[in-house]
Design a protein around this motif. Structure first.
Motif, PDB file in Angstrom:
ATOM      1  N   UNK A 107      12.813  22.994  -6.949  1.00  0.00           N
ATOM      2  CA  UNK A 107      12.058  24.136  -6.408  1.00  0.00           C
ATOM      3  C   UNK A 107      10.586  24.076  -6.737  1.00  0.00           C
ATOM      4  N   UNK A 108      10.031  22.919  -6.509  1.00  0.00           N
ATOM      5  CA  UNK A 108       8.588  22.787  -6.721  1.00  0.00           C
ATOM      6  C   UNK A 108       8.021  22.014  -5.550  1.00  0.00           C
ATOM      7  N   UNK A 109       6.834  22.353  -5.144  1.00  0.00           N
ATOM      8  CA  UNK A 109       6.225  21.551  -4.079  1.00  0.00           C
ATOM      9  C   UNK A 109       5.907  20.155  -4.610  1.00  0.00           C
ATOM     10  N   UNK A 110       5.942  19.184  -3.742  1.00  0.00           N
ATOM     11  CA  UNK A 110       5.622  17.822  -4.154  1.00  0.00           C
ATOM     12  C   UNK A 110       4.103  17.682  -4.269  1.00  0.00           C
ATOM     13  N   UNK A 111       3.629  17.211  -5.409  1.00  0.00           N
ATOM     14  CA  UNK A 111       2.180  17.031  -5.528  1.00  0.00           C
ATOM     15  C   UNK A 111       1.686  15.930  -4.578  1.00  0.00           C
ATOM     16  N   UNK A 112       0.516  16.100  -4.052  1.00  0.00           N
ATOM     17  CA  UNK A 112      -0.091  15.144  -3.100  1.00  0.00           C
ATOM     18  C   UNK A 112       0.854  14.843  -1.938  1.00  0.00           C
ATOM     19  N   UNK A 113       1.415  15.887  -1.385  1.00  0.00           N
ATOM     20  CA  UNK A 113       2.398  15.742  -0.310  1.00  0.00           C
ATOM     21  C   UNK A 113       1.916  14.824   0.807  1.00  0.00           C
ATOM     22  N   UNK A 114       0.694  15.055   1.262  1.00  0.00           N
ATOM     23  CA  UNK A 114       0.170  14.272   2.390  1.00  0.00           C
ATOM     24  C   UNK A 114       0.120  12.799   2.065  1.00  0.00           C
ATOM     25  N   UNK A 115      -0.318  12.500   0.861  1.00  0.00           N
ATOM     26  CA  UNK A 115      -0.431  11.112   0.422  1.00  0.00           C
ATOM     27  C   UNK A 115       0.933  10.427   0.369  1.00  0.00           C
ATOM     28  N   UNK A 116       1.920  11.162  -0.150  1.00  0.00           N
ATOM     29  CA  UNK A 116       3.266  10.598  -0.259  1.00  0.00           C
ATOM     30  C   UNK A 116       3.830  10.301   1.130  1.00  0.00           C
ATOM     31  N   UNK A 159       0.836  -1.201   0.000  1.00  0.00           N
ATOM     32  CA  UNK A 159       0.000   0.000   0.000  1.00  0.00           C
ATOM     33  C   UNK A 159       0.873   1.255   0.000  1.00  0.00           C
ATOM     34  N   UNK A 160       1.932   1.223   0.824  1.00  0.00           N
ATOM     35  CA  UNK A 160       2.835   2.363   0.896  1.00  0.00           C
ATOM     36  C   UNK A 160       3.590   2.602  -0.401  1.00  0.00           C
ATOM     37  N   UNK A 161       3.949   1.506  -1.094  1.00  0.00           N
ATOM     38  CA  UNK A 161       4.611   1.612  -2.399  1.00  0.00           C
ATOM     39  C   UNK A 161       3.772   2.421  -3.367  1.00  0.00           C
ATOM     40  N   UNK A 162       2.505   2.034  -3.477  1.00  0.00           N
ATOM     41  CA  UNK A 162       1.621   2.662  -4.457  1.00  0.00           C
ATOM     42  C   UNK A 162       1.356   4.118  -4.093  1.00  0.00           C
ATOM     43  N   UNK A 163       1.324   4.416  -2.765  1.00  0.00           N
ATOM     44  CA  UNK A 163       0.997   5.774  -2.349  1.00  0.00           C
ATOM     45  C   UNK A 163       2.220   6.677  -2.314  1.00  0.00           C
ATOM     46  N   UNK A 201       4.997   6.996  -6.676  1.00  0.00           N
ATOM     47  CA  UNK A 201       4.708   8.342  -7.184  1.00  0.00           C
ATOM     48  C   UNK A 201       5.875   9.309  -7.039  1.00  0.00           C
ATOM     49  N   UNK A 202       6.587   9.277  -5.896  1.00  0.00           N
ATOM     50  CA  UNK A 202       7.658  10.266  -5.733  1.00  0.00           C
ATOM     51  C   UNK A 202       8.783  10.002  -6.720  1.00  0.00           C
ATOM     52  N   UNK A 203       9.105   8.734  -6.962  1.00  0.00           N
ATOM     53  CA  UNK A 203      10.142   8.406  -7.939  1.00  0.00           C
ATOM     54  C   UNK A 203       9.758   8.902  -9.319  1.00  0.00           C
ATOM     55  N   UNK A 204       8.492   8.705  -9.684  1.00  0.00           N
ATOM     56  CA  UNK A 204       8.082   9.099 -11.035  1.00  0.00           C
ATOM     57  C   UNK A 204       7.935  10.599 -11.183  1.00  0.00           C
ATOM     58  N   UNK A 205       7.354  11.279 -10.170  1.00  0.00           N
ATOM     59  CA  UNK A 205       7.212  12.739 -10.317  1.00  0.00           C
ATOM     60  C   UNK A 205       8.575  13.399 -10.382  1.00  0.00           C
ATOM     61  N   UNK A 206       9.533  12.882  -9.612  1.00  0.00           N
ATOM     62  CA  UNK A 206      10.857  13.496  -9.678  1.00  0.00           C
ATOM     63  C   UNK A 206      11.487  13.260 -11.036  1.00  0.00           C
ATOM     64  N   UNK A 255      13.557   1.884  -9.318  1.00  0.00           N
ATOM     65  CA  UNK A 255      12.769   1.360 -10.434  1.00  0.00           C
ATOM     66  C   UNK A 255      11.789   2.413 -10.938  1.00  0.00           C
ATOM     67  N   UNK A 256      11.102   3.093  -9.996  1.00  0.00           N
ATOM     68  CA  UNK A 256      10.145   4.129 -10.399  1.00  0.00           C
ATOM     69  C   UNK A 256      10.853   5.269 -11.112  1.00  0.00           C
TER      70      UNK A 256
END
Lengths: 222, 263
Positions: free
Chosen positions: B36-45, A38-42, A46-51, A181-182
């Motif tokens: 220099x950007x906020x992380x989207x869905x910060x709380x969720x992450x 669950x933590x992986x998906x949340x 996501x953080x790996x991909x958005x970065x 991987x992400x």
């Protein structure tokens, strides 16, 4: 779990000690895996991909490579499995009279080994990210790495070879793997002309190959 | 649940958090200073990170309670000279034991390799990602089984190597040659994933158990040194999944081809 019970009862013919703990432990393992997924998906995926997307949009190769190297180095240097292996390696080196048999000499040897592996993983992620951006076919790089390992094996002292080969496997921890991987998949999907399946994977492969070469090099230098 | 267990769980959680600190520092450092950007869905992450940490703490503590003590004890019992001599039937001297007399060890190595890999969280993570990226054509369970079979064969062969005392690097070089040959015949889509599966198999679950098996075996078999021969099992466990995953892809491709031909 089934394996353990079978061998304990049928092959060794001994009763299972602490049945209650075994059941509680099994329950913990199942709860733990469910929460982890669950933590992986949340969080981690996501953080790996958005970065990865953000770096691709920013377009600065230097920062991206710096980030890749920092991630590889930072996640490896504190890895508990690596610390354990480095300590064992220093005992072997002391027993083999490669270094002096004092706690100080052993500690500095273990720290040096740990840094070597961390640097090699940082280097590996850097090269891996560069590969994704440039679209180099992975197998040429891996084959070059294999040749490097074989050449180093011929020259490295025999005591270090087993540890060097093992150090490739222990570097990548449970949190590093999903993140890296992400990152790879995210990069490959945000760069035009890259296929996330062909180009996105492969970062872990580099991270398990370079430590072998670097650790054998360390064994030759010391 | 006793107080000790709660305490141990807490201790493991602190340890896991300490492992994550460098990762978090790097991620947030780069995110805030460079991107220099906020992380989207910060709380969720953040919630996701907390889930991962608590999940890993439970997982490790569960292993510590259920699997590790027994697994390590069994690795010691199975490699005990008395047990092996007993199984061999005739009262042979230790030095006369043939490599065949260690068959329970190989079987245990195979099954422990398979079952610990199926339980490995990092393999699960990669399998989930591969399933998403390939739009479902790579099954989560199929990949996990392919990798686990590779690890099982690898560790069984690795224990044989310790018993027979043959040099590690010949096995690894031979393995590399097979991997390179397979690379040219395997479907292109799987190659990178197959290479990755070598590295992900061996972490939290597999390493402690396999290390105990290797060191126990090396100290039992006459003429082996724990220092020189005890290592190398992890290397086997990282090499063989590469082959088994590519073989799995080749097999499914071949079956798909045959099915389309018969239609």
């Amino acid at each position: 779990m089934v394996v353990i019970v079978f061998f304990q009862l049928v092959v060794l013919q001994q009763p299972i000690p602490n049945l209650g703990e075994l059941l509680l432990g099994t329950l913990f393992v199942m709860i733990g895996l469910a929460l982890f997924v669950k933590g992986l998906e949340m969080g981690l995926f996501p953080i790996g991909e958005t970065m990865a997307h953000a770096f691709a949009r920013k377009g600065s190769l230097t920062w991206l490579l710096l980030f890749a190297a920092a991630l590889g180095f930072g996640t490896t240097v504190a890895e508990p499995a690596l610390i354990a292996v480095a300590e064992e390696a220093s005992e072997i080196a002391a027993a083999g009279k490669v270094i002096e048999n004092t706690p100080e000499a052993m500690e500095s040897y273990a720290d040096g080994l740990r840094l070597t592996v961390a640097v090699s993983v940082g280097f590996a992620i850097l090269v891996g990210v560069l590969r994704i951006i440039r679209g180099w076919p992975i197998h040429y790089l891996i084959i070059a790495g294999y040749i490097g390992v074989i050449i180093m094996t011929a020259f490295a002292p025999p005591e270090i070879i087993g540890i060097a080969y093992d150090s490739g496997g222990v570097t990548t921890s449970t949190i590093t793997v999903p993140l890296v991987t992400a990152l790879g998949v995210g990069l490959a999907s945000s760069i035009k002309g890259r296929n996330p399946m062909i180009d996105g994977f492969g970062l872990i492969a580099f991270a398990s190959l370079t430590p072998m070469i670097f650790v054998m090099g360390y064994g030759m230098l010391i | 649940m006793s107080l000790d267990t709660v305490f141990a769980l807490w201790h493991t959680l602190i340890g896991t958090i300490a492992d994550v600190v460098p990762i978090v520092v790097i991620i947030f450092g780069f995110q805030l200073l460079v991107l220099r950007k906020p992380i989207p869905h910060m709380g969720r992450v953040i919630a996701g990170f907390v889930y991962v940490l608590i999940g890993l703490a439970f997982f490790l503590e569960g292993l510590e309670l259920a699997l590790f003590p027994l697994g390590k004890l069994m690795a010691a019992q199975l490699t005990d000279p008395a047990f092996i001599a007993d199984i061999a039937g005739v009262a042979k001297q230790m030095a006369e034991l043939d490599w065949k007399d260690y068959y329970w060890v190989y079987l245990f190595a195979f099954s422990i390799g398979f079952s610990t890999t199926i339980a490995e969280p990092s393999l699960l993570a990669v399998a989930i990602k591969a399933n998403q990226v390939s739009a479902g054509s790579i099954g989560v369970m199929g990949l996990r089984v392919a990798v686990a079979l590779g690890v099982a064969i690898g560790i069984a062969l690795g224990t044989y190597r310790i018993v027979s005392g043959t040099p590690l690097h010949w096995y690894i070089i031979a393995g590399y040659i097979v991997v390179v040959i397979q690379t040219f015949f395997a479907p292109k889509l799987i190659v990178a994933l197959a290479y990755d599966s070598g590295g992900v198999t061996t972490s939290t679950v597999t390493v402690p158990l396999v290390a105990a098996l290797g060191l126990g075996l090396a100290s039992t078999v006459p003429g082996r040194s724990t220092l020189l021969d005890g290592f190398g099992l992890i290397a086997f466990a990282s090499l063989f999944p590469i082959m088994s995953v590519m073989a799995y892809a080749q097999l499914s491709e071949w079956r798909a081809k045959r099915a389309s031909r018969s239609n």
